[in-house]
Design a protein around this motif. Structure first.
Motif: not given
Length: 103
Positions: A7-15
């Motif tokens: 999910p997009r939120e997961h990618l933003l949190a990882a970045a």
């Protein structure tokens, strides 16, 4: 249709976590100096002739430099070394430069 990947939120949190980790690593590094030459004394271009004049006097002595016809300055450019040797130390100097003289 089913969505694939994270999910997009997961990618933003990882970045964001990677960015914070990078900032923490950079904070632990010693600060870089402005120049890699800060550890040694630098002679500015305008002081270069004076530094060379002092080196020649310290190495060879005024008597040796003034003996005979004096010093031959090959590729002496505008003659700054010769000017200093003659006017500050009374050492006769001949400047030879292959380029034409400029006014």
């Amino acid at each position: 249709p089913a969505a694939s990947g994270a999910p997009r939120e997961h990618l933003l949190a990882a970045a964001a976590a990677l960015r914070e980790q990078g900032e923490a690593v950079r904070a632990l590094r010693p600060a870089k100096s402005a120049s890699r030459f800060t550890e040694r004394p630098r002679v500015r271009n305008k002081e270069r002739a004076g530094a060379l004049r002092r080196f020649l006097i310290d190495t060879y002595g005024l008597e040796a430099l003034a003996s005979g016809a004096g010093v031959l300055d090959v590729a002496g450019g505008q003659g700054a070394l010769g000017f200093e040797l003659l006017n500050l130390n009374r050492v006769p100097v001949t400047v030879v430069d292959p380029r034409e003289m400029t006014a």
